[in-house]
Enzyme design. Structure first.
Site, PDB file in Angstrom:
ATOM      1  N   SER A 171       0.865  -1.178   0.000  1.00  0.00           N
ATOM      2  CA  SER A 171       0.000   0.000   0.000  1.00  0.00           C
ATOM      3  C   SER A 171       0.905   1.232   0.000  1.00  0.00           C
ATOM      4  O   SER A 171       1.069   1.908   0.998  1.00  0.00           O
ATOM      5  CB  SER A 171      -0.927  -0.006   1.213  1.00  0.00           C
ATOM      6  OG  SER A 171      -0.190   0.018   2.412  1.00  0.00           O
ATOM      7  N   HIS A 230      -3.402  -6.154   2.974  1.00  0.00           N
ATOM      8  CA  HIS A 230      -2.440  -7.119   3.504  1.00  0.00           C
ATOM      9  C   HIS A 230      -3.053  -8.485   3.816  1.00  0.00           C
ATOM     10  O   HIS A 230      -2.375  -9.376   4.314  1.00  0.00           O
ATOM     11  CB  HIS A 230      -1.765  -6.577   4.763  1.00  0.00           C
ATOM     12  CG  HIS A 230      -0.839  -5.428   4.485  1.00  0.00           C
ATOM     13  ND1 HIS A 230      -0.262  -4.669   5.460  1.00  0.00           N
ATOM     14  CD2 HIS A 230      -0.402  -4.913   3.303  1.00  0.00           C
ATOM     15  CE1 HIS A 230       0.504  -3.727   4.913  1.00  0.00           C
ATOM     16  NE2 HIS A 230       0.423  -3.848   3.599  1.00  0.00           N
ATOM     17  N   GLU A 236      -4.264  -2.271   9.586  1.00  0.00           N
ATOM     18  CA  GLU A 236      -3.456  -2.723  10.732  1.00  0.00           C
ATOM     19  C   GLU A 236      -4.093  -2.382  12.075  1.00  0.00           C
ATOM     20  O   GLU A 236      -4.438  -1.237  12.332  1.00  0.00           O
ATOM     21  CB  GLU A 236      -2.059  -2.076  10.662  1.00  0.00           C
ATOM     22  CG  GLU A 236      -1.361  -2.395   9.356  1.00  0.00           C
ATOM     23  CD  GLU A 236      -0.038  -1.658   9.170  1.00  0.00           C
ATOM     24  OE1 GLU A 236       0.516  -1.132  10.153  1.00  0.00           O
ATOM     25  OE2 GLU A 236       0.428  -1.604   8.019  1.00  0.00           O
ATOM     26  N   GLU A 287       1.857  -9.327   7.430  1.00  0.00           N
ATOM     27  CA  GLU A 287       2.724  -8.842   8.506  1.00  0.00           C
ATOM     28  C   GLU A 287       2.633  -9.715   9.752  1.00  0.00           C
ATOM     29  O   GLU A 287       3.067  -9.329  10.834  1.00  0.00           O
ATOM     30  CB  GLU A 287       2.412  -7.374   8.800  1.00  0.00           C
ATOM     31  CG  GLU A 287       2.687  -6.500   7.568  1.00  0.00           C
ATOM     32  CD  GLU A 287       2.648  -5.013   7.826  1.00  0.00           C
ATOM     33  OE1 GLU A 287       2.104  -4.584   8.862  1.00  0.00           O
ATOM     34  OE2 GLU A 287       3.167  -4.264   6.974  1.00  0.00           O
ATOM     35  N   ASP A 316      -3.645   1.592  11.932  1.00  0.00           N
ATOM     36  CA  ASP A 316      -3.301   2.143  10.614  1.00  0.00           C
ATOM     37  C   ASP A 316      -4.307   1.611   9.595  1.00  0.00           C
ATOM     38  O   ASP A 316      -4.148   0.513   9.071  1.00  0.00           O
ATOM     39  CB  ASP A 316      -1.880   1.743  10.189  1.00  0.00           C
ATOM     40  CG  ASP A 316      -1.545   2.246   8.780  1.00  0.00           C
ATOM     41  OD1 ASP A 316      -2.344   3.036   8.222  1.00  0.00           O
ATOM     42  OD2 ASP A 316      -0.503   1.844   8.223  1.00  0.00           O
ATOM     43  N   GLU A 347      -2.456   6.108  12.484  1.00  0.00           N
ATOM     44  CA  GLU A 347      -1.622   6.388  11.300  1.00  0.00           C
ATOM     45  C   GLU A 347      -2.508   6.421  10.061  1.00  0.00           C
ATOM     46  O   GLU A 347      -3.407   5.584   9.912  1.00  0.00           O
ATOM     47  CB  GLU A 347      -0.572   5.270  11.184  1.00  0.00           C
ATOM     48  CG  GLU A 347       0.294   5.353   9.935  1.00  0.00           C
ATOM     49  CD  GLU A 347       1.182   4.108   9.792  1.00  0.00           C
ATOM     50  OE1 GLU A 347       1.587   3.528  10.819  1.00  0.00           O
ATOM     51  OE2 GLU A 347       1.451   3.716   8.645  1.00  0.00           O
ATOM     52  N   ASP A 358       1.881   8.588   6.963  1.00  0.00           N
ATOM     53  CA  ASP A 358       2.702   7.604   6.230  1.00  0.00           C
ATOM     54  C   ASP A 358       2.647   7.940   4.740  1.00  0.00           C
ATOM     55  O   ASP A 358       3.508   8.659   4.222  1.00  0.00           O
ATOM     56  CB  ASP A 358       2.181   6.193   6.531  1.00  0.00           C
ATOM     57  CG  ASP A 358       2.804   5.114   5.665  1.00  0.00           C
ATOM     58  OD1 ASP A 358       3.825   5.374   5.007  1.00  0.00           O
ATOM     59  OD2 ASP A 358       2.266   3.981   5.641  1.00  0.00           O
ATOM     60  N   LYS A 361      10.132   5.231   6.767  1.00  0.00           N
ATOM     61  CA  LYS A 361      10.432   4.036   5.977  1.00  0.00           C
ATOM     62  C   LYS A 361      11.556   4.407   5.024  1.00  0.00           C
ATOM     63  O   LYS A 361      11.364   5.244   4.128  1.00  0.00           O
ATOM     64  CB  LYS A 361       9.206   3.637   5.139  1.00  0.00           C
ATOM     65  CG  LYS A 361       8.037   3.035   5.914  1.00  0.00           C
ATOM     66  CD  LYS A 361       6.819   2.944   4.996  1.00  0.00           C
ATOM     67  CE  LYS A 361       5.702   2.101   5.559  1.00  0.00           C
ATOM     68  NZ  LYS A 361       4.431   2.320   4.809  1.00  0.00           N
ATOM     69  N   HIS A 388       8.718  -1.086   9.251  1.00  0.00           N
ATOM     70  CA  HIS A 388       9.045  -2.094   8.225  1.00  0.00           C
ATOM     71  C   HIS A 388       8.151  -1.854   6.999  1.00  0.00           C
ATOM     72  O   HIS A 388       7.356  -0.916   6.984  1.00  0.00           O
ATOM     73  CB  HIS A 388       8.772  -3.495   8.790  1.00  0.00           C
ATOM     74  CG  HIS A 388       7.335  -3.719   9.150  1.00  0.00           C
ATOM     75  ND1 HIS A 388       6.775  -4.950   9.334  1.00  0.00           N
ATOM     76  CD2 HIS A 388       6.308  -2.832   9.361  1.00  0.00           C
ATOM     77  CE1 HIS A 388       5.502  -4.837   9.632  1.00  0.00           C
ATOM     78  NE2 HIS A 388       5.197  -3.575   9.668  1.00  0.00           N
ATOM     79  N   LYS A 397       7.012  -0.058  14.410  1.00  0.00           N
ATOM     80  CA  LYS A 397       6.117  -1.162  14.056  1.00  0.00           C
ATOM     81  C   LYS A 397       6.874  -2.076  13.107  1.00  0.00           C
ATOM     82  O   LYS A 397       7.490  -1.627  12.133  1.00  0.00           O
ATOM     83  CB  LYS A 397       4.810  -0.648  13.447  1.00  0.00           C
ATOM     84  CG  LYS A 397       4.919   0.116  12.139  1.00  0.00           C
ATOM     85  CD  LYS A 397       3.519   0.335  11.559  1.00  0.00           C
ATOM     86  CE  LYS A 397       3.551   0.738  10.106  1.00  0.00           C
ATOM     87  NZ  LYS A 397       2.228   0.896   9.515  1.00  0.00           N
TER      88      LYS A 397
HETATM   89  P1  PGA Z   1       3.153  -1.234   3.039  1.00  0.00           P
HETATM   90  O1  PGA Z   1       2.270  -1.085   4.350  1.00  0.00           O
HETATM   91  O2  PGA Z   1       4.514  -1.644   3.428  1.00  0.00           O
HETATM   92  O3  PGA Z   1       2.394  -2.286   2.258  1.00  0.00           O
HETATM   93  O4  PGA Z   1       3.124   0.105   2.361  1.00  0.00           O
HETATM   94  C1  PGA Z   1       2.745  -0.533   5.529  1.00  0.00           C
HETATM   95  C2  PGA Z   1       1.970   0.682   5.949  1.00  0.00           C
HETATM   96  O5  PGA Z   1       1.018   1.126   5.286  1.00  0.00           O
HETATM   97  O6  PGA Z   1       2.295   1.249   6.984  1.00  0.00           O
HETATM   98 ZN    ZN Z   2       0.817   2.963   6.884  1.00  0.00          ZN
END
Ligand code: PGA
Ligand code: ZN
Length: 426
Positions: free
Chosen positions: A40, A153, A162, A203, A240, A284, A311, A336, A364, A387
């Site tokens: 995502s 996911h 999440e 995850e 999230d 988030e 994010d 990230k 991650h 996370k």
């Molecule tokens: P992604 O998801 O690594 O698939 O982008 C993680 C997130 O949205 O925080």
């Molecule tokens: Zn996110």
């Protein structure tokens, strides 16, 4: 001096190809780095180059990016001396020459940047967290464990991506992990007893076909209770929803549990009621990356109550973060490395965040490897929370294992962040 650099195509946790970089310094030090990959992703992330050849891995091969390391980058940096991380990263950025690393690929560049950091730390006989953050690195993070997976996911009925538990009432990181695992395992029993699936998503969180998004929180609250902890006092909740994935023509579409459309204002009201009802300390991407007006509203309504992390909207990009600071949007940024593509730019974004009293939440990607760089980064910058998945899956728990090693190594100087890691939680 860099003597040799070589990349190969390896696999990530979803079985998709990704880049591994192996580096050798002239003094004999060797290092390895592996690059993660998201599902995502934010629109303004640095470009991950994939081959697009349908005959290999459905187009997802990374031989071009690997080739870019082995030709363009190797030619430019082998037998060359770089004084600092900044020097090599800026050199790589210039070599690429674009704003978003679309020429050489962020997956190629980041692998080299991380491998260089690791080699320099080893060659200077200091731990990676100190190389990244300096001598004051000592705060052990609250592990925000993603125990229920939905959205992109998992193939289930939950819209939000999440649902995390934050075991903050612990004396150490190692104890926090024990609490988190106990809740994770208790949650499994709770789900099983109600006839739900206990298979896991990308995850490592459970991915049951629940009746609603709210039910995910309620299952977790039961799990916390069953494990012998008090929700809110001992273990809190972080969410999230990855709501950019729900954004459609100016409103939010619940694409899995129902097909209902919700306005930005109503999403803010939904989060307001969730924060009132549940022990939530962090939200988030409560709204989509292209809903800046909504984000401003969300920040006004909830910004003094919980940590609001950006994010997809920020993509670890300091220029976008500066825009958010000017507009008073959010109070925390997700970090990230592969959203921006070098270690140095990541550290610059973190510096800008701290200067403006924003928190940094290290993360991650949903497609991961066993590389534990982010564990060291989290301690290095004293982020206080990260996370990196739930309580299972090797590529997730290896980050926790590395953090337990770091805590052991820091000994008495290690300090567990606890609840104060979260903006406005105290
Ligand atoms: P992604 O998801 O690594 O698939 O982008 C993680 C997130 O949205 O925080
Ligand atoms: Zn996110």
């Amino acid at each position: 001096k860099i003597q040799k650099i070589e990349a190969i195509e390896i696999l990530d946790s979803r079985g998709n190809p990704t880049v591994e970089v192996n580096l050798k310094l002239e003094d004999g030090t060797t290092s390895r780095a592996m690059v993660p990959s998201g599902a995502s992703t934010g629109e303004r992330e640095a470009v991950e180059i994939r081959d697009g050849d349908p005959k290999r891995y459905g187009g997802k091969g990374v031989l071009k990016a690997v080739g870019n390391v082995n030709s363009t980058i190797a030619k430019a940096i082998e037998n060359k001396h770089f004084n600092s991380q900044k020097e090599i990263d800026y050199f790589l950025m210039e070599l690429d020459g674009t704003d978003n690393k679309s020429n050489i690929g962020a997956n190629a560049i980041l692998g080299v940047s991380m491998a260089f950091a690791r080699a320099k730390a080893t060659s200077s006989s200091i731990p990676l967290y100190q190389y990244l953050g300096g001598g004051n690195a000592h705060i052990m993070p609250v592990p925000c464990m993603n125990v229920i997976n939905g959205g992109k996911h998992a193939d289930n009925t939950i819209d939000f991506q999440e649902f995390m538990i934050a075991p903050h009432n612990a004396s150490s990181f190692t104890e926090a992990i024990r609490m988190g695992e106990e809740v994770f395992h208790a949650l499994k029993v709770v789900l099983k007893s109600k006839g739900f699936s206990t298979g896991v998503g990308d995850e490592g969180g459970f991915a049951p076909d629940l009746k609603s998004n709210e039910q995910a929180v309620e299952m977790i609250l039961e799990g916390i209770h069953k494990a012998g902890y008090k929700a809110g006092n001992d273990v809190s909740i972080c969410i999230d929803p990855a709501s950019s994935e729900m954004w459609e023509n100016g409103s939010y579409k619940f694409f899995k549990s129902s097909q209902k459309l919700v306005s930005s204002d109503d999403m803010v009201k939904l989060w307001e009621s969730w924060v009132k009802q549940y022990p939530i300390v962090l939200l988030e991407d409560g709204l989509a990356e292209n809903d800046w007006e909504g984000w401003k509203n969300l920040t006004e309504v909830l910004g003094s109550k919980v940590e609001l992390v950006g994010d997809d909207i920020f993509c670890t990009n300091k220029r976008i973060l500066q825009e958010a600071i000017n507009k008073e949007v959010a109070n925390s940024i997700l970090i990230k490395l592969n959203q921006i593509g070098t270690v140095t730019e990541t550290l610059e974004t973190i510096e800008l965040a701290y200067k403006n009293a924003y928190n940094c939440f290290v993360s991650h990607r949903s497609g991961e490897t066993i590389d534990t760089f982010i564990s060291d980064l989290t301690v290095g910058i004293n982020a206080g929370h990260l996370k990196t998945g739930s309580g299972c899956r090797g590529e997730r728990v290896e980050k926790f294992n590395q953090l337990m090693r770091i805590e052991n190594e820091l000994g008495k100087s290690a300090q567990f962040a606890g609840l104060k890691a979260f903006k406005n939680a105290l």
